[in-house]
Design a protein around this motif. Sequence first.
Motif, mmCIF file in Angstrom:
data_model
loop_
_atom_site.group_PDB
_atom_site.id
_atom_site.type_symbol
_atom_site.label_atom_id
_atom_site.label_comp_id
_atom_site.label_asym_id
_atom_site.label_seq_id
_atom_site.Cartn_x
_atom_site.Cartn_y
_atom_site.Cartn_z
ATOM 1 N N SER A 169 -34.105 4.196 -4.442
ATOM 2 C CA SER A 169 -32.901 5.026 -4.420
ATOM 3 C C SER A 169 -31.663 4.319 -4.959
ATOM 4 O O SER A 169 -30.694 4.965 -5.341
ATOM 5 N N GLY A 170 -31.658 2.957 -4.968
ATOM 6 C CA GLY A 170 -30.494 2.217 -5.435
ATOM 7 C C GLY A 170 -29.391 2.120 -4.399
ATOM 8 O O GLY A 170 -28.252 1.768 -4.735
ATOM 9 N N VAL A 171 -29.703 2.397 -3.118
ATOM 10 C CA VAL A 171 -28.701 2.312 -2.060
ATOM 11 C C VAL A 171 -28.535 0.849 -1.651
ATOM 12 O O VAL A 171 -29.526 0.162 -1.344
ATOM 13 N N LEU A 172 -27.269 0.357 -1.660
ATOM 14 C CA LEU A 172 -26.949 -1.022 -1.294
ATOM 15 C C LEU A 172 -26.605 -1.052 0.189
ATOM 16 O O LEU A 172 -25.779 -0.260 0.669
ATOM 17 N N ARG A 173 -27.248 -1.973 0.946
ATOM 18 C CA ARG A 173 -27.046 -2.085 2.381
ATOM 19 C C ARG A 173 -26.701 -3.523 2.749
ATOM 20 O O ARG A 173 -27.008 -4.459 2.007
ATOM 21 N N LEU A 174 -26.062 -3.693 3.925
ATOM 22 C CA LEU A 174 -25.862 -5.018 4.513
ATOM 23 C C LEU A 174 -27.150 -5.390 5.230
ATOM 24 O O LEU A 174 -27.664 -4.623 6.048
ATOM 25 N N GLN A 175 -27.688 -6.562 4.889
ATOM 26 C CA GLN A 175 -28.982 -6.957 5.437
ATOM 27 C C GLN A 175 -28.916 -7.091 6.950
ATOM 28 O O GLN A 175 -27.854 -7.341 7.535
ATOM 29 N N ALA A 176 -30.069 -6.953 7.584
ATOM 30 C CA ALA A 176 -30.175 -7.136 9.027
ATOM 31 C C ALA A 176 -29.799 -8.574 9.386
ATOM 32 O O ALA A 176 -30.264 -9.530 8.757
ATOM 33 N N GLY A 177 -28.949 -8.747 10.369
ATOM 34 C CA GLY A 177 -28.512 -10.066 10.807
ATOM 35 C C GLY A 177 -27.350 -10.629 10.028
ATOM 36 O O GLY A 177 -26.838 -11.701 10.351
ATOM 37 N N ALA A 178 -26.903 -9.964 8.961
ATOM 38 C CA ALA A 178 -25.793 -10.460 8.145
ATOM 39 C C ALA A 178 -24.482 -9.860 8.631
ATOM 40 O O ALA A 178 -24.448 -8.757 9.195
ATOM 41 N N THR A 179 -23.393 -10.602 8.428
ATOM 42 C CA THR A 179 -22.056 -10.134 8.803
ATOM 43 C C THR A 179 -21.092 -10.420 7.671
ATOM 44 O O THR A 179 -21.331 -11.305 6.838
ATOM 45 N N LEU A 180 -19.996 -9.712 7.654
ATOM 46 C CA LEU A 180 -18.921 -9.951 6.698
ATOM 47 C C LEU A 180 -17.726 -10.530 7.448
ATOM 48 O O LEU A 180 -17.491 -10.191 8.614
ATOM 49 N N ASP A 181 -17.006 -11.421 6.761
ATOM 50 C CA ASP A 181 -15.837 -12.055 7.389
ATOM 51 C C ASP A 181 -14.732 -12.137 6.347
ATOM 52 O O ASP A 181 -14.837 -12.875 5.365
ATOM 53 N N TYR A 182 -13.702 -11.382 6.569
ATOM 54 C CA TYR A 182 -12.584 -11.344 5.627
ATOM 55 C C TYR A 182 -11.939 -12.722 5.468
ATOM 56 O O TYR A 182 -11.505 -13.093 4.373
ATOM 57 N N GLU A 183 -11.876 -13.486 6.580
ATOM 58 C CA GLU A 183 -11.200 -14.785 6.541
ATOM 59 C C GLU A 183 -12.010 -15.820 5.744
ATOM 60 O O GLU A 183 -11.449 -16.766 5.207
ATOM 61 N N ARG A 184 -13.302 -15.634 5.654
ATOM 62 C CA ARG A 184 -14.121 -16.576 4.883
ATOM 63 C C ARG A 184 -14.302 -16.134 3.438
ATOM 64 O O ARG A 184 -14.271 -16.950 2.522
ATOM 65 N N SER A 185 -14.505 -14.863 3.208
ATOM 66 C CA SER A 185 -14.716 -14.372 1.842
ATOM 67 C C SER A 185 -14.216 -12.937 1.767
ATOM 68 O O SER A 185 -14.737 -12.049 2.458
ATOM 69 N N ARG A 186 -13.229 -12.725 0.938
ATOM 70 C CA ARG A 186 -12.620 -11.405 0.836
ATOM 71 C C ARG A 186 -13.338 -10.506 -0.160
ATOM 72 O O ARG A 186 -13.179 -9.288 -0.114
ATOM 73 N N THR A 187 -14.097 -11.067 -1.072
ATOM 74 C CA THR A 187 -14.783 -10.276 -2.101
ATOM 75 C C THR A 187 -16.174 -10.849 -2.337
ATOM 76 O O THR A 187 -16.360 -12.075 -2.394
ATOM 77 N N HIS A 188 -17.144 -9.929 -2.482
ATOM 78 C CA HIS A 188 -18.517 -10.308 -2.838
ATOM 79 C C HIS A 188 -18.874 -9.597 -4.135
ATOM 80 O O HIS A 188 -18.579 -8.406 -4.302
ATOM 81 N N TYR A 189 -19.528 -10.330 -5.015
ATOM 82 C CA TYR A 189 -19.980 -9.752 -6.286
ATOM 83 C C TYR A 189 -21.503 -9.709 -6.250
ATOM 84 O O TYR A 189 -22.173 -10.756 -6.217
ATOM 85 N N VAL A 190 -22.047 -8.460 -6.241
ATOM 86 C CA VAL A 190 -23.490 -8.264 -6.099
ATOM 87 C C VAL A 190 -24.026 -7.774 -7.441
ATOM 88 O O VAL A 190 -23.571 -6.748 -7.974
#
Length: 745
Positions: free
Chosen positions: A187-208
Amino acid sequence: MRRGRWAALALGLLRLCLAQANFAPHFFDNGVGSTNGNMALFSLPEDTPVGSHVYTLNGTDPEGDPISYHISFDPSARSVFSVDPTFGNITLVEELDREREDEIEAIISISDGLNLVAEKVVILVTDANDEAPRFIQEPYVALVPEDIPAGSSIFKVHAVDRDTGSGGSVTYLLQNLHSPFAVDRHSGVLRLQAGATLDYERSRTHYVTVVAKDGGGRLHGADVVFSATTTVTVNVEDVQDTAPVFVGTPYYGYVYEDTLPGSEVLKVVAMDGDRGKPNRILYSLANGSDGAFEINETSGAISITQSPAQLQREVYELHVQVTEMSPVGSPAAQATVPVTIRIVDLNNHPPTFYGESGPQNRFELSMNEHPPQGEILRGLKITVNDSDQGANAKFNLQLVGPRGIFRVVPQTVLNEAQVTIIVENSAAIDFEKSKVLTFKLLAVEVNTPEKFSSTADVVIQLLDTNDNVPKFDSLYYVARIPENAPGGSSVVAVTAVDPDTGPWGEVKYSIYGTGADLFLIHPSTGLIYTQPWASLDAEATARYNFYVKAEDMEGKYSVAEVFITLLDVNDHPPQFGKSVQKKTMVLGTPVKIEAIDEDAEEPNNLVDYSITHAEPANVFDINAHTGEIWLKNSIRSLDALHNITPGRDCIWSLEVQAKDRGSPSFSTTALLKIDITDAEVRRLRYMKKSDFPGTTKPVRKPKFKPKKPHSSQSLFLHPHYEIALFNLSNMNLYSRVFQGEAQAS
């Protein structure tokens, strides 16, 4: 006339019948999959190379007439094929692209020259995997809150592939396998992997990076797979999940004795840990101030509220608390930080040096050179003091000047200390190198921002000692004097220097050794000269070798070697062994004279020879260097020799001179008598009795008295042989005499 008209009519009717009976040609219909015929249901892959022979038109004419083939296209369409009119071979002349044109309409025709049959055909273009997937609706940007749960869908990418079948199916994957994200392959749906978290203070942008890949297919006879990539920019949205953060920790403040109440001591700085949407910050003192300090709730500035003299402690440990205020004005996250404030003495006194009578910035001392290693300079009475208190009174001491000669202790002082200077390098304390050593004592505060300092000069006057040995300016001396130099003549002056001063620097000279007997030396000047009674002779002793010693008043000395060479003087003439010499010369062989010159050196002892008198003068030559004498080249026999002498003699007297090459030159002469013979006569002259076979009785001298030979003959009697030799003008007569009788043979 009528018959001719009927004949023409009959012929025309015949031709008309024949024309009406000509049937049209037609194509063969060979069915699906055939590559010749009328192109019914013909299909062609889109990756067929241009120029390929793709089909053959095939038909026949009932009458068997020659047929030709043609193909044409709608004027608005491309002419994709060409045909050979004779053989019907169809060639692809334009590149095919199914995605742009999936079928081609054409009109094919066959003709026998009279009849033309045309048919409309549709050629199907079949798919080849020649298209890559293509992402649509780019660029892809997603805004995601940092507290999004793991496994949540974030974004959907979509790619299309215009190919059919497996070549047109698309699957998705991520290029970076270690990404916190995952993509559904179908389907091409992008998801946050199980067990993963996002942190604005550590990384404000991700390039996938997402890869879209088709299912593969055939292209130009090979299996190929095409893919495409796209980048999804995931911007992380900040949420309030981080406590305030202090900047510039740890915090230290200082209060000095002249600090006024209300003065700012230091400032604490904090900020919301959530940088995207920061909350307002308020400061407060939690504890530890005892009312001596206060803090501005908005700026974080800490001020003193009392006079420093009223403070009861030297160190205050404060705890500053910061509180975030939410947008609605309610307290949120909090944080605390310790703050240390020291009450310190004002640093207003630099270190100061003191002597026995008070402050002093110059100290002097006299001492002998080369004191023992580790000796303390006890003549220096130095004290250093800093009147401040605590850390303000701590300073370092060091010596500034020539390095490695002295060291100072202590090197670190708190308030006050006695300064001690100790010898480090005795060899460097040398009066001859430097009569005065000058240093600076430097005191510099350690822990103060002002780094107050002071200096004092240390001047050391060095006193000389007898620490040096007299030293000659050369290890050896070479001199030359003529052998006829009179007694008391100067030979050579030697020089030795003792760098010590006063009596220790005075040098006394003496000589010794086996060759020193004929010489004297002046004890003060070092001049070497010959003994008054000395008589030098280069022929007896040409070289002298002895030692000269230079000694100071304490017996320290050094030695040099003296080499004296006597220069030869031409004081000996050449000498012959005898004043009158006799030589026998055999024709063709030279005779040699020799004179000896007893001078010691060349050219005084080199001798040159010459003939000073000879009668006649043109008989002999002499080698001036070797003394060899020989007959001139024109004289090759005794007869030739007799012809140029008045008495036809074979004995000549020559006056020969030997002369040396000295200056002035000496010479000596000698009388040389030369008896000339040839080899055969010389052999017979020296034959013994045993050389005559058959003779048993002793040979007696002849009873006759030999007469004086005539001018045409010469008689030689050897005292040991009794042989008469007569040499006539053109013949030789040899006579043997036995028992007084002469027998001619």
